[in-house]
Each structure stands twice: as structure tokens, then as C-alpha cells.
Motif scaffolding. Structure first.
Motif, mmCIF file in Angstrom:
data_model
loop_
_atom_site.group_PDB
_atom_site.id
_atom_site.type_symbol
_atom_site.label_atom_id
_atom_site.label_comp_id
_atom_site.label_asym_id
_atom_site.label_seq_id
_atom_site.Cartn_x
_atom_site.Cartn_y
_atom_site.Cartn_z
ATOM 1 N N ASN A 135 0.808 -1.227 0.000
ATOM 2 C CA ASN A 135 0.000 0.000 0.000
ATOM 3 C C ASN A 135 0.832 1.263 0.000
ATOM 4 O O ASN A 135 0.467 2.277 0.614
ATOM 5 C CB ASN A 135 -0.976 0.022 1.191
ATOM 6 N N ILE A 136 1.992 1.206 -0.657
ATOM 7 C CA ILE A 136 2.816 2.403 -0.794
ATOM 8 C C ILE A 136 2.409 3.069 -2.106
ATOM 9 O O ILE A 136 2.320 2.394 -3.143
ATOM 10 C CB ILE A 136 4.312 2.020 -0.802
ATOM 11 N N THR A 137 2.106 4.354 -2.062
ATOM 12 C CA THR A 137 1.682 5.049 -3.278
ATOM 13 C C THR A 137 2.904 5.300 -4.152
ATOM 14 O O THR A 137 3.907 5.856 -3.696
ATOM 15 C CB THR A 137 1.019 6.394 -2.923
ATOM 16 N N ILE A 138 2.806 4.851 -5.406
ATOM 17 C CA ILE A 138 3.965 4.967 -6.295
ATOM 18 C C ILE A 138 3.641 5.948 -7.429
ATOM 19 O O ILE A 138 2.716 5.716 -8.209
ATOM 20 C CB ILE A 138 4.332 3.584 -6.882
ATOM 21 N N PRO A 139 4.387 7.041 -7.518
ATOM 22 C CA PRO A 139 4.175 7.974 -8.634
ATOM 23 C C PRO A 139 4.811 7.413 -9.909
ATOM 24 O O PRO A 139 5.403 6.337 -9.888
ATOM 25 C CB PRO A 139 4.925 9.223 -8.164
ATOM 26 N N GLY A 140 4.722 8.163 -11.023
ATOM 27 C CA GLY A 140 5.427 7.750 -12.230
ATOM 28 C C GLY A 140 6.919 8.046 -12.099
ATOM 29 O O GLY A 140 7.319 8.915 -11.313
ATOM 30 N N PHE A 141 7.738 7.311 -12.847
ATOM 31 C CA PHE A 141 9.185 7.542 -12.799
ATOM 32 C C PHE A 141 9.798 7.410 -14.196
ATOM 33 O O PHE A 141 9.379 6.563 -14.990
ATOM 34 C CB PHE A 141 9.877 6.497 -11.911
ATOM 35 N N ALA A 173 16.473 2.012 -4.158
ATOM 36 C CA ALA A 173 16.199 3.354 -4.670
ATOM 37 C C ALA A 173 14.755 3.765 -4.379
ATOM 38 O O ALA A 173 14.495 4.901 -3.965
ATOM 39 C CB ALA A 173 16.471 3.398 -6.171
ATOM 40 N N LEU A 174 13.806 2.831 -4.569
ATOM 41 C CA LEU A 174 12.400 3.180 -4.306
ATOM 42 C C LEU A 174 12.201 3.555 -2.839
ATOM 43 O O LEU A 174 11.547 4.553 -2.531
ATOM 44 C CB LEU A 174 11.494 1.989 -4.642
ATOM 45 N N ALA A 175 12.783 2.742 -1.937
ATOM 46 C CA ALA A 175 12.649 3.041 -0.507
ATOM 47 C C ALA A 175 13.243 4.425 -0.220
ATOM 48 O O ALA A 175 12.702 5.194 0.579
ATOM 49 C CB ALA A 175 13.351 1.978 0.328
ATOM 50 N N SER A 176 14.334 4.765 -0.927
ATOM 51 C CA SER A 176 15.001 6.038 -0.690
ATOM 52 C C SER A 176 14.202 7.206 -1.281
ATOM 53 O O SER A 176 13.898 8.169 -0.575
ATOM 54 C CB SER A 176 16.415 5.952 -1.279
ATOM 55 N N VAL A 177 13.822 7.120 -2.560
ATOM 56 C CA VAL A 177 13.126 8.279 -3.165
ATOM 57 C C VAL A 177 11.730 8.469 -2.569
ATOM 58 O O VAL A 177 11.231 9.589 -2.496
ATOM 59 C CB VAL A 177 13.030 8.218 -4.714
ATOM 60 N N LEU A 178 11.103 7.368 -2.138
ATOM 61 C CA LEU A 178 9.761 7.495 -1.554
ATOM 62 C C LEU A 178 9.825 7.712 -0.039
ATOM 63 O O LEU A 178 8.796 7.808 0.625
ATOM 64 C CB LEU A 178 8.926 6.241 -1.860
ATOM 65 N N ASN A 179 11.054 7.724 0.478
ATOM 66 C CA ASN A 179 11.276 7.974 1.901
ATOM 67 C C ASN A 179 10.548 6.981 2.811
ATOM 68 O O ASN A 179 9.939 7.364 3.800
ATOM 69 C CB ASN A 179 10.838 9.415 2.205
ATOM 70 N N VAL A 180 10.608 5.705 2.409
ATOM 71 C CA VAL A 180 9.974 4.658 3.230
ATOM 72 C C VAL A 180 11.011 4.186 4.247
ATOM 73 O O VAL A 180 11.722 3.209 4.023
ATOM 74 C CB VAL A 180 9.495 3.469 2.364
ATOM 75 N N THR A 181 11.080 4.879 5.362
ATOM 76 C CA THR A 181 12.167 4.605 6.321
ATOM 77 C C THR A 181 11.925 3.321 7.103
ATOM 78 O O THR A 181 12.842 2.795 7.730
ATOM 79 C CB THR A 181 12.316 5.780 7.306
ATOM 80 N N SER A 182 10.674 2.825 7.086
ATOM 81 C CA SER A 182 10.387 1.616 7.875
ATOM 82 C C SER A 182 11.030 0.368 7.270
ATOM 83 O O SER A 182 11.141 -0.651 7.939
ATOM 84 C CB SER A 182 8.879 1.419 7.975
ATOM 85 N N LEU A 183 11.436 0.432 6.004
ATOM 86 C CA LEU A 183 12.005 -0.763 5.375
ATOM 87 C C LEU A 183 13.511 -0.817 5.596
ATOM 88 O O LEU A 183 14.250 0.048 5.138
ATOM 89 C CB LEU A 183 11.706 -0.772 3.870
ATOM 90 N N GLU A 184 13.946 -1.851 6.303
ATOM 91 C CA GLU A 184 15.393 -2.029 6.500
ATOM 92 C C GLU A 184 15.961 -2.839 5.346
ATOM 93 O O GLU A 184 15.218 -3.432 4.569
ATOM 94 C CB GLU A 184 15.627 -2.762 7.815
ATOM 95 N N MET A 185 17.294 -2.908 5.278
ATOM 96 C CA MET A 185 17.928 -3.644 4.175
ATOM 97 C C MET A 185 17.433 -5.098 4.103
ATOM 98 O O MET A 185 17.178 -5.624 3.032
ATOM 99 C CB MET A 185 19.446 -3.594 4.324
#
Ligand code: GLA
Length: 392
Positions: free
Chosen positions: A106-112, A139-151
Motif C-alpha cells: 500500500n505504498i503510493t507509487i508515482p510515475g518515474f 532506490a524506491l525506498a530512498s526516493v519514496l522515503n519509506v524509512t520503515s524498510l530495513e535492508m
């Protein structure tokens, strides 16, 4: 292509010079020992390489996903509002599978706008696919700033994508090695519990050399899935006698006492490989701690023998490369690496004979198989990162 050339290509493809893309990198990996143990809940000892995948990504004002790669002619403009559907035979499945995993959370993904560029040889068994998956996820976790996802979450979702979207029943080794890689360290991983330890891997006076058979790997995926199935059959034969769910649970002695309950010789040999390979990983880690590189090399040689005779995933090309390598004075160990059926070997070679090694192994391999091998000197490197061009 260097980063600046990639940026130029990105602007040629997508325009809008005022908005720079962000740039990421994820490595490929080579497995030092512990082959076909990961999906059996066993041990592996891979490391990340200096070769990998560069990824340029920039948000679009609409919801389209535009994908291009310097490695494939095939470009794509994908509209995710129609769902994420596998595209038969196309490289874009690797990124699409990752987008689907993010959408599933349920992460909203814009166009890229996106551009990939890899310097890992394709289909060589050095995890170019895990590298694309991990660079996309990171990269997705970084650009979308999803900090809850660890490596480790990115590693797990990349594996799910490979299993469910791509359809290969691979284990977790590739993504884990790519995600958790660290310069000058091998990763000792228990693939069942995901406990891991970074083990210093510094070759004083030796080089780690990867040699690509350059054999086309036609049926590799189906044969791989066949081996996964054969290991399940071994577990089914043993389970009525010792309650086990996966082969990695069995100790070396335990298996050798019980192995005759596996009636089919082929299945018994498959299991024998997995059990003995698991033990070899443990011995290899001990050898590294003792700085006993000769013992480490001997274990690599034994690993190849078992993959050839018991697991039967080598073939004439890999066997020839390994035999020709092992013949040379100053080669400490040599084995196939990755899934097999083609792909690469990995060898530990004394510094001062590297040129001779490449020349002689290359010539003899060509003479015996008609194929030209490619050689790479591996540097054990770090996991995924963002690249800031000003700092280059
Ligand atoms: C491939 C798979 C890995 C692993 C190796 C064999 O590279 O992707 O998960 O099973 O084969 O060790």
C-alpha cells in the motif's frame, strides 16, 4: 559508461535538464562456497563485487513508469494502473516485480523515468538479476522515503519477487549478498534463520578470479527448479525416520547414518551434496579465521567435485575451466559458482601468476570447448548506495 555519460543519456531519453535524476548502485555477487544450500536452509559464504547495476531515477508528473537500460535494446512505457503483469521474456520484469511488491504494501507509487546500466556480465551467474532487483528496491525506498524498510526487508521482498513474479524458486543468497555486502568481507549466512556474520576476507598475495564459460544457459531455470524438487523428495524420504523439514537441519554424521532410507540413488546423491557442502562452509569459515588459505582452496576444489558428481550441475564447460585452473601451479582452489549449467568459476590464484593463469586457462579452454572464456579480477565490495555526482 561513467556516471556523467549515464546522466547525459538519461536527459537524451527523457529531457527536462533542470531536474537531475538520483543515482543508485547495487553490486553483483560471487559465492565463495556453499552452493545449492540456500533453498535447503543451509549455509552460504558469498561476497559482493565491484561490478553491479547503476540506476538513475526521477519522478514524473504522471503515473507512467518509463524504463530503459544500456544493456538491453528493449525500452518500456508501463502504465501501472492496469496492474503489474509479467511481460514474457522481457528484462523489465525484474523492476516491475519490485514495484509490485511496493504496491502490495500500500505504498503510493508515482510515475518515474528510469535508466539502468549494469557492468555485470549477463547470464554469468553473478546475480545481475538480484542486483537489478535490489537497486530498484533500495532506490524506491530512498526516493519514496519509506524509512520503515530495513535492508533485510528489501532483501526479503526481492526474493519474494523472484519467486512469485519471475517464477524462479531461488533461495535468499543472491539478494542477501547484494544487500548486505561489505568491502573485504565474505558473508557467512544461515539461510534458514538469516543469522549472519561478516568474515574478514583479505587475500594477501592472492587474487580472486572469476572466469565466465560464456556458455549459453538455455534450460538453467527449469533444471534449477528440478534440483529444488529433488531436495524436497530427499526430505520426504528422511522425514518418517527423523523429523526434518529441510536438508540443512541434518548434521553430517546424522545424514550419513540415515542416508540409505533414500531409495533412489540420484536423490541420495543430491542430498549428500547439500549435507557435505554445508559442512564445507563451516570448515571454510574456520579456515578463514585461521588464515589457512590453502585449506580454504582445498574446500573449494572438493565443493566442485561434489557439484559435478553428486549434484550434477556443472557440465563440460565448467568442468574444463576448473580442471585447467586446478592444473596450474599457484592456484589454491577453483570451483563453479552460482546455479551452474554454465556461468562462472571462481578461483584463488597467486598474485604473480595471474597473467599466466588467464593466458593458459583461456587457451586450453578454447582448445577443448571452442569457446572463449572471459576473466575478471574480483574486488570484494560494499552493498547498495546512493551516488552523489558532485562527490565523484
Ligand atoms: C542461484 C540462485 C541462488 C542459489 C545458487 C546456487 O544463483 O539464485 O539462490 O541457489 O543458484 O547456490
Amino acid at each position: 559508461m561513467n556516471i556523467h555519460e549515464l546522466e547525459r543519456l538519461f536527459f537524451d531519453l527523457y529531457g527536462n535538464h533542470d531536474q537531475a535524476p538520483r543515482i543508485y548502485f547495487a553490486p553483483g555477487r560471487v559465492n565463495l562456497i556453499g552452493e545449492h544450500t540456500d533453498y535447503n536452509g543451509g549455509f552460504v559464504l558469498p561476497c559482493a563485487l565491484q561490478y553491479g547495476t547503476y540506476f538513475l531515477i526521477r519522478e514524473r508528473p504522471d503515473s507512467l513508469l518509463k524504463l530503459a537500460s544500456t544493456n538491453f535494446k528493449d525500452k518500456a512505457e508501463y502504465d501501472p494502473s492496469k496492474g503489474y503483469i509479467k511481460q514474457e521474456g522481457r528484462w523489465i520484469n525484474y523492476p516491475l516485480g519490485i514495484f509490485k511488491q511496493f504496491a502490495g504494501m500500500n505504498i503510493t507509487i508515482p510515475g518515474f523515468d528510469m535508466l539502468y546500466s549494469g557492468d555485470i556480465p549477463n547470464s554469468a551467474g553473478l546475480s545481475s538479476s538480484a542486483s537489478i532487483e535490489m537497486v530498484t528496491a533500495f532506490a524506491l525506498a530512498s526516493v519514496l522515503n519509506v524509512t520503515s524498510l530495513e535492508m533485510t526487508d528489501l532483501v526479503n521482498l526481492s526474493k519474494r519477487s523472484e519467486n512469485e513474479f519471475i517464477g524462479v524458486n531461488c533461495g535468499i543468497m543472491d539478494m542477501f549478498a547484494v544487500g548486505m555486502g561489505s568491502a573485504d568481507h565474505a558473508i557467512f549466512l544461515n539461510c534458514h534463520t538469516l543469522e549472519y556474520k561478516r568474515i574478514p576476507f583479505i587475500l594477501n598475495g592472492y587474487k580472486l578470479i572469476i572466469a565466465n564459460t560464456n556458455k549459453q544457459r538455455g534450460l538453467a531455470d527449469s533444471k534449477y527448479n528440478e534440483r529444488v524438487k529433488e531436495c524436497k523428495e530427499a526430505v520426504d524420504a528422511i522425514a518418517p525416520h527423523i523429523p526434518v523439514n529441510y536438508l540443512g537441519e541434518l548434521g553430517f554424521m546424522q545424514f550419513f547414518k540415515i542416508q540409505d532410507v533414500i531409495a533412489d540413488d540420484r536423490i541420495r546423491r543430491r542430498a549428500r551434496h547439500v549435507i557435505s557442502e554445508n559442512q564445507r562452509v563451516l570448515n571454510a569459515v574456520t579456515a578463514l579465521y585461521k588464515n589457512d588459505i590453502l585449506q580454504f582452496g582445498a574446500l573449494m576444489n572438493a565443493s566442485h567435485e561434489s557439484l559435478r558428481d553428486n549434484y550434477e550441475v556443472t557440465g563440460i564447460e565448467l568442468d574444463t575451466l576448473v580442471e585447467e585452473s586446478q592444473k596450474i601451479n599457484g592456484v589454491i582452489g577453483s570451483r563453479m559458482t552460482g546455479a551452474g549449467f554454465g556461468g562462472c568459476t571462481v578461483s584463488i590464484v597467486k598474485d604473480d601468476i595471474v597473467d599466466k593463469f588467464i593466458r593458459e586457462v583461456g587457451d586450453n579452454y578454447k582448445q577443448k570447448t571452442g569457446l572463449t572464456a572471459s576473466f575478471y579480477i574480483a574486488e570484494v565490495s560494499d552493498g547498495p548506495k546512493e551516488i552523489i555526482p558532485e562527490t565523484l
